[in-house]
Design a protein around this motif. Structure first.
Motif, short mmCIF file in Angstrom:
data_model
loop_
_atom_site.label_atom_id
_atom_site.label_comp_id
_atom_site.label_asym_id
_atom_site.label_seq_id
_atom_site.Cartn_x
_atom_site.Cartn_y
_atom_site.Cartn_z
N GLY A 43 32.21 -36.88 40.41
CA GLY A 43 33.38 -37.32 39.38
C GLY A 43 33.05 -38.36 38.77
O GLY A 43 33.95 -39.48 37.83
N ALA A 44 32.89 -39.55 39.89
CA ALA A 44 32.89 -40.88 40.10
C ALA A 44 31.50 -41.35 39.23
O ALA A 44 32.19 -42.66 38.12
CB ALA A 44 32.33 -41.55 41.19
N GLN A 45 30.27 -41.19 38.44
CA GLN A 45 29.67 -41.36 38.06
C GLN A 45 29.59 -40.39 36.52
O GLN A 45 29.22 -41.01 35.10
CB GLN A 45 27.67 -40.75 38.54
CG GLN A 45 26.81 -41.22 37.58
CD GLN A 45 25.21 -40.42 38.31
OE1 GLN A 45 25.76 -40.30 39.88
NE2 GLN A 45 24.26 -41.01 38.01
N PHE A 46 30.32 -39.57 35.77
CA PHE A 46 30.46 -38.65 34.57
C PHE A 46 31.70 -38.45 34.00
O PHE A 46 32.19 -37.60 33.17
CB PHE A 46 29.59 -37.58 34.56
CG PHE A 46 27.69 -38.24 34.96
CD1 PHE A 46 27.13 -38.07 33.70
CD2 PHE A 46 27.38 -37.84 35.75
CE1 PHE A 46 26.20 -38.23 33.71
CE2 PHE A 46 26.10 -38.19 36.04
CZ PHE A 46 25.40 -38.02 35.40
N ALA A 164 44.60 -31.26 45.89
CA ALA A 164 45.03 -30.25 45.38
C ALA A 164 46.40 -31.68 45.21
O ALA A 164 46.74 -32.23 43.82
CB ALA A 164 45.87 -29.59 45.16
N PHE A 165 46.86 -32.17 46.49
CA PHE A 165 48.08 -32.77 46.09
C PHE A 165 47.51 -34.39 46.09
O PHE A 165 48.52 -35.43 45.32
CB PHE A 165 48.25 -32.34 47.97
CG PHE A 165 48.84 -31.53 48.50
CD1 PHE A 165 49.77 -31.17 47.85
CD2 PHE A 165 48.79 -31.55 49.75
CE1 PHE A 165 50.33 -29.80 48.63
CE2 PHE A 165 48.73 -29.86 50.22
CZ PHE A 165 50.22 -29.04 49.39
N SER A 256 38.89 -26.02 44.30
CA SER A 256 39.16 -27.49 45.15
C SER A 256 37.93 -28.60 44.70
O SER A 256 38.82 -29.72 44.68
CB SER A 256 39.09 -26.97 46.62
OG SER A 256 39.98 -26.05 47.05
N ALA A 257 36.79 -27.63 44.47
CA ALA A 257 36.13 -28.30 44.39
C ALA A 257 36.50 -29.15 42.88
O ALA A 257 35.91 -30.73 42.64
CB ALA A 257 34.78 -27.53 43.93
N TYR A 258 36.88 -28.36 42.01
CA TYR A 258 37.36 -28.71 40.53
C TYR A 258 38.81 -30.51 40.84
O TYR A 258 38.02 -31.17 39.98
CB TYR A 258 38.16 -27.68 39.36
CG TYR A 258 38.55 -27.54 38.02
CD1 TYR A 258 37.31 -28.05 36.85
CD2 TYR A 258 39.97 -28.57 38.58
CE1 TYR A 258 37.93 -28.11 35.65
CE2 TYR A 258 39.37 -28.93 37.09
CZ TYR A 258 39.30 -28.67 35.32
OH TYR A 258 39.58 -28.64 34.15
N PHE A 259 39.09 -30.08 41.15
CA PHE A 259 40.67 -30.63 41.78
C PHE A 259 40.00 -32.45 42.27
O PHE A 259 39.79 -33.10 42.42
CB PHE A 259 41.13 -30.51 42.74
CG PHE A 259 42.29 -29.38 42.27
CD1 PHE A 259 42.19 -29.16 41.44
CD2 PHE A 259 42.80 -28.46 43.31
CE1 PHE A 259 43.41 -28.12 40.50
CE2 PHE A 259 43.27 -27.60 42.59
CZ PHE A 259 43.86 -27.18 41.65
N ILE A 260 38.34 -31.69 43.38
CA ILE A 260 38.26 -33.15 43.81
C ILE A 260 36.74 -33.78 42.21
O ILE A 260 37.03 -35.09 42.87
CB ILE A 260 36.94 -33.19 44.66
CG1 ILE A 260 37.38 -32.49 46.04
CG2 ILE A 260 36.30 -34.16 45.21
CD1 ILE A 260 36.07 -31.42 46.93
N VAL A 261 36.65 -33.36 41.93
CA VAL A 261 35.50 -33.36 41.02
C VAL A 261 36.82 -34.11 39.80
O VAL A 261 36.67 -35.39 38.98
CB VAL A 261 34.97 -32.90 39.96
CG1 VAL A 261 34.62 -34.09 38.23
CG2 VAL A 261 33.75 -32.08 40.53
#
Length: 425
Positions: A43-46, A164-165, A256-261
């Protein structure tokens, strides 16, 4: 009163959520601290341009994990025992030894990340906190019977909801997010290839294969049941349970992984913070951008999934080695009943603690565990697919066509990912 309590207990057992078992814990263990670091870096890089990997990997995760669960339930044996019975010893030895090495490195990376985050939140020394986490999980596995311990693991899965929160306290351009999920735009180079390979490597991992198959066997032994090959009277309901359990567990993990990205893409990437190497960096970077609440949610999620990931990593290695050596095994057993099983688990986490005091970079540990997982994953997935197609193993319980297709697709894409990984080194 007793009749009412029995009726209530029966209704709880019949509730769909009560059917969640090995698939739920396996799915959450997939989002261990090392996975969270990988997703945060994506998420940070792309930004939102790596969101597409989540819907792609979801059905592949479901396919291969369903197959592993079926093998365990149908045969009443874990993966290592089935490989031992149907393949040359050299294949089994190579896979299990590499699995133990990769899991130990992964545990070291996970506890390092947990120690760093705990130091930020509580202020205690990271190495001391890392040791405390490892000792806590080890004592729980050894001294608490599996049927009670797994309840704690299931409650800990709620920690993933923290990601998610976070979405409620940061600004998300949902239209852009959905657009990039379907139509990403990035330059194909070493950096983007590394992130994609990293996501595949942390999403489809060998330790999850061994864990879910062995957990099906654990449940079978605990209930005093027989394998489906021995007694197929409950085959339909059991295979439906495995399907529901695995699909829902992997969906929870993947979302959850989607939410982190999504969260790190909406905050860190937008703020120009593109290089995240540790969990502590990700948490600290979130604090000024999204506030203390987001920082605390990120930390809670990291510690919660770490407390699930460590026992899964240590347990899967112990399952595999014990089956290979013919030792007594099982988390339901006491130390005296399965000493080698618990000793393997203890040595694995003990070495991981020792690595902390050598000041080995968590990122280096992650890289090497990813490489080792990549080496194991492809041949192991081929072996799993061959086992699932072997009538001597599965009897009349052949795979549904859609699961078979997903399994082979996952194997093919992992082969591509690993090939790319080796070309990059």
């Amino acid at each position: 009163m007793q009749n009412r309590l029995q009726a209530l207990g029966h209704r709880i057992k019949e509730h769909p959520l009560a059917k969640l078992g090995p698939g739920l814990v396996t799915g959450v263990a997939d989002d261990d601290p090392s996975g969270i670091v990988t997703y945060s870096q994506a998420g940070a890089q792309f930004g939102f341009n790596m969101l597409w990997t989540m819907p792609l990997t979801f059905p592949l995760m479901v396919g291969i994990q369903t197959i592993c669960a079926r093998i365990g339930r149908v045969t009443g044996k874990g993966l290592a025992a089935n490989i031992k019975a149907h393949f040359p010893p050299v294949i089994l030895w190579l896979v299990v030894i590499l699995l133990v090495i990769a899991n130990t490195l992964n545990i070291a990376a996970d506890v390092a990340a947990m120690g760093e985050v705990a130091e930020l939140v509580l202020g205690f020394n990271r190495h001391v906190m890392a040791a405390c986490f490892v000792i806590l999980t080890l004592l729980l596995q050894i001294f608490i019977p599996y049927h009670r311990y797994v309840v704690y693991l299931k409650w800990l899965t709620l920690s993933l909801l923290s990601y998610a929160f976070i979405l409620f306290v940061v600004h998300i351009d949902w239209a852009q997010a959905f657009k990039k999920t379907l139509f990403p735009s990035f330059i194909w180079n070493a950096n983007s290839a590394a992130i994609i390979v990293g996501i595949f490597g942390t999403t489809i991992s060998p330790y999850l294969f061994f864990w879910q198959a062995s957990q099906e066997v654990e449940d079978l032994h605990r209930d005093g049941g027989k394998s489906l090959l021995e007694d197929d009277s409950c085959a339909k309901s059991e295979l439906q349970r495995i399907s529901w359990d695995t699909w829902s567990g992997m969906l929870y993990s993947n979302l959850s992984a989607y939410f982190i990205v999504l969260a790190t893409g909406a905050t860190l990437f937008v703020a120009g913070i593109h290089d995240i190497e540790t969990a502590a960096q990700a948490a600290m970077a979130l604090r000024p951008l999204a506030g203390d609440f987001a920082f605390e949610l990120f930390a809670i999620g990291m510690l919660g999934v770490g407390l699930i990931g460590i026992p899964v990593l240590a347990g899967s290695a112990s399952y595999a080695l014990s089956e290979m050596m013919g030792w007594s095994w099982g988390l339901e057993k006491k130390w005296g009943e399965a000493p080698q099983f618990y000793l393997t688990m203890t040595l694995s986490v003990g070495i991981a603690i020792f690595l902390q005091y050598l000041s080995i970079s968590p990122m280096k540990a992650l890289v090497w565990s990813a490489v080792t997982n990549g080496v194991i994953a492809v041949p192991l997935m081929f072996v799993i697919m061959l086992l699932s197609a072997n009538k001597a193993v599965m009897g009349r319980f052949s795979l549904p066509t859609h699961i078979k297709i997903l399994g082979w697709l996952a194997t093919a894409l992992m082969l591509i990912a690993v090939t790319v990984m080796f070309l990059m080194f």
